[in-house]
Design a protein around this motif. Sequence first.
Motif, PDB file in Angstrom:
ATOM      1  N   PHE A 245       0.587  -1.275  -0.093  1.00 37.47           N
ATOM      2  CA  PHE A 245      -0.005   0.122  -0.059  1.00 37.47           C
ATOM      3  C   PHE A 245       0.843   1.166  -0.094  1.00 37.47           C
ATOM      4  N   MET A 246       0.350   2.426  -0.542  1.00 32.83           N
ATOM      5  CA  MET A 246       1.005   3.580  -0.708  1.00 32.83           C
ATOM      6  C   MET A 246       0.076   4.774   0.104  1.00 32.83           C
ATOM      7  N   MET A 247       0.656   5.450   1.212  1.00 32.16           N
ATOM      8  CA  MET A 247      -0.164   6.594   1.795  1.00 32.16           C
ATOM      9  C   MET A 247       0.871   7.687   1.755  1.00 32.16           C
ATOM     10  N   THR A 248       0.537   8.711   1.100  1.00 33.52           N
ATOM     11  CA  THR A 248       1.497   9.842   1.231  1.00 33.52           C
ATOM     12  C   THR A 248       1.255  11.017   2.326  1.00 33.52           C
ATOM     13  N   TYR A 249      -0.044  10.835   2.930  1.00 34.58           N
ATOM     14  CA  TYR A 249      -0.740  11.530   3.868  1.00 34.58           C
ATOM     15  C   TYR A 249       0.270  11.409   5.256  1.00 34.58           C
ATOM     16  N   LYS A 250       0.799  12.725   5.772  1.00 33.62           N
ATOM     17  CA  LYS A 250       1.677  12.753   6.838  1.00 33.62           C
ATOM     18  C   LYS A 250       0.970  13.143   8.233  1.00 33.62           C
TER      19      LYS A 250
ATOM     20  N   VAL B 166      -1.221  -0.509  -3.814  1.00 35.43           N
ATOM     21  CA  VAL B 166      -2.785   0.293  -3.734  1.00 35.43           C
ATOM     22  C   VAL B 166      -2.682   1.432  -2.995  1.00 35.43           C
ATOM     23  N   ARG B 167      -2.939   2.436  -3.618  1.00 33.53           N
ATOM     24  CA  ARG B 167      -2.848   3.843  -3.140  1.00 33.53           C
ATOM     25  C   ARG B 167      -3.950   4.000  -2.277  1.00 33.53           C
ATOM     26  N   LEU B 168      -3.624   4.806  -1.035  1.00 32.21           N
ATOM     27  CA  LEU B 168      -4.845   4.988  -0.260  1.00 32.21           C
ATOM     28  C   LEU B 168      -4.843   6.489   0.194  1.00 32.21           C
ATOM     29  N   LEU B 169      -6.102   6.920   0.314  1.00 30.27           N
ATOM     30  CA  LEU B 169      -6.344   8.205   0.760  1.00 30.27           C
ATOM     31  C   LEU B 169      -6.894   8.060   2.307  1.00 30.27           C
ATOM     32  N   VAL B 170      -6.575   9.302   3.177  1.00 30.54           N
ATOM     33  CA  VAL B 170      -7.104   9.292   4.469  1.00 30.54           C
ATOM     34  C   VAL B 170      -8.196  10.318   4.483  1.00 30.54           C
ATOM     35  N   GLY B 171      -9.216  10.395   5.096  1.00 28.69           N
ATOM     36  CA  GLY B 171     -10.347  11.322   5.546  1.00 28.69           C
ATOM     37  C   GLY B 171     -10.571  12.145   4.460  1.00 28.69           C
ATOM     38  N   GLY B 172     -10.410  13.363   4.572  1.00 29.74           N
ATOM     39  CA  GLY B 172     -10.536  14.411   3.691  1.00 29.74           C
ATOM     40  C   GLY B 172      -9.683  14.777   2.773  1.00 29.74           C
ATOM     41  N   GLU B 173      -8.594  14.184   2.523  1.00 37.24           N
ATOM     42  CA  GLU B 173      -7.368  13.962   1.681  1.00 37.24           C
ATOM     43  C   GLU B 173      -7.951  14.113   0.253  1.00 37.24           C
ATOM     44  N   VAL B 174      -7.587  15.156  -0.587  1.00 40.96           N
ATOM     45  CA  VAL B 174      -8.207  15.168  -1.927  1.00 40.96           C
ATOM     46  C   VAL B 174      -7.222  14.432  -3.049  1.00 40.96           C
TER      47      VAL B 174
ATOM     48  N   ASP C 237      -5.375   9.700 -13.330  1.00 43.97           N
ATOM     49  CA  ASP C 237      -4.660   8.736 -14.090  1.00 43.97           C
ATOM     50  C   ASP C 237      -4.335   7.348 -13.391  1.00 43.97           C
ATOM     51  N   GLN C 238      -5.057   7.504 -12.146  1.00 46.11           N
ATOM     52  CA  GLN C 238      -5.028   6.045 -11.362  1.00 46.11           C
ATOM     53  C   GLN C 238      -6.075   6.172 -10.508  1.00 46.11           C
ATOM     54  N   ASP C 239      -6.533   4.879  -9.976  1.00 43.74           N
ATOM     55  CA  ASP C 239      -7.497   4.510  -8.908  1.00 43.74           C
ATOM     56  C   ASP C 239      -6.965   4.764  -7.773  1.00 43.74           C
ATOM     57  N   MET C 240      -7.553   5.439  -6.764  1.00 43.96           N
ATOM     58  CA  MET C 240      -7.157   5.489  -5.201  1.00 43.96           C
ATOM     59  C   MET C 240      -8.346   5.014  -4.418  1.00 43.96           C
ATOM     60  N   PHE C 241      -7.895   4.474  -3.307  1.00 46.67           N
ATOM     61  CA  PHE C 241      -8.855   4.034  -2.296  1.00 46.67           C
ATOM     62  C   PHE C 241      -8.886   4.313  -0.989  1.00 46.67           C
ATOM     63  N   ASP C 242     -10.248   4.273  -0.295  1.00 43.94           N
ATOM     64  CA  ASP C 242     -10.143   4.950   1.078  1.00 43.94           C
ATOM     65  C   ASP C 242      -9.366   3.896   1.995  1.00 43.94           C
ATOM     66  N   HIS C 243      -8.818   4.583   2.857  1.00 43.13           N
ATOM     67  CA  HIS C 243      -7.890   3.880   3.854  1.00 43.13           C
ATOM     68  C   HIS C 243      -8.642   2.930   4.867  1.00 43.13           C
ATOM     69  N   ARG C 244      -9.863   3.254   4.890  1.00 45.36           N
ATOM     70  CA  ARG C 244     -10.717   2.586   5.512  1.00 45.36           C
ATOM     71  C   ARG C 244     -11.152   1.049   5.281  1.00 45.36           C
ATOM     72  N   TYR C 245     -10.671   0.754   3.896  1.00 43.61           N
ATOM     73  CA  TYR C 245     -10.733  -0.589   3.264  1.00 43.61           C
ATOM     74  C   TYR C 245      -9.861  -1.572   4.377  1.00 43.61           C
TER      75      TYR C 245
END
Length: 254
Positions: free
Chosen positions: A17-22, A53-61, A66-74
């Motif tokens: 998984f990849m998460m860029t949110y700090k 698989v790229r994950l986003l957190v909460g209100g992260e935009v 060019d790629q699908d991203m998924f909610d980290h809650r998965y």
Amino acid sequence: MLDPELFIRPDGLPMAFMMTYKGVETQRMKQLVEERGGVVFDRPSLAYRDNMVRLLVGGEVSLRRDQDMFDHRYVLDCVKEDMILPNMLDYRINSHLPSILEQYDPVDVLLGYKRWRDIPEAEGERVSDIEEDDCDDGFPGSDSQYNSRQKLFKSFRMPYSKEDQLEIVNFLVSHSAYKLVKGNSIWQRMEEGGLCKGARTWQSMKEHFRKKIIPQIHSFGLSWRQVRRFRAAFGLDQEHESDEEDDEEDEVPL
């Protein structure tokens, strides 16, 4: 009881998984995943890029299409249920908008049965982060982070800045990669190294260089020999034998 193999693929490799949110949530996710055999990166990894698989957190935009991203809650729900949930598509960010990819199951990618590169783009849905000519010039205002997801999602891509372009040119010059620009390996090294703040794929940087940078390669403070070598790689000029000999005399622009 904690399952130390929950995020281990059938082939024995870790799910990636990849998460860029700090933030605290990212640290929590990293711990949960790695305790169960998986890996979490904060930037693209060359070794895992085909199944990451790229994950986003909460209100992260998400500023890219060019790629699908998924909610980290998965991942959190997988941990809660102690199983890899089959409905990963339900967690796709902006699921109300069509994916750029043909119909597929992201769980197949996560488990290593398929690679992202194996999934074709949907007809008429291709969106590239290098097509900046029709894009806005800035990020949305901070107030927009509190709007609905539909308003949060921006279909435009941030254009490459002059600093991004110069970083690419400097990397190529410092590695004397004039003859490698039409291949893939040098661009993959760029992505792995986190160039352009880690926000660009190697394919995007390669295409941007060919379409946008090469036509103005003379404007990056390079010597005429360096300019000629870059242009020669695309058949726009002829390289001289003395060009390679003078590499050490040419300084990388600051």
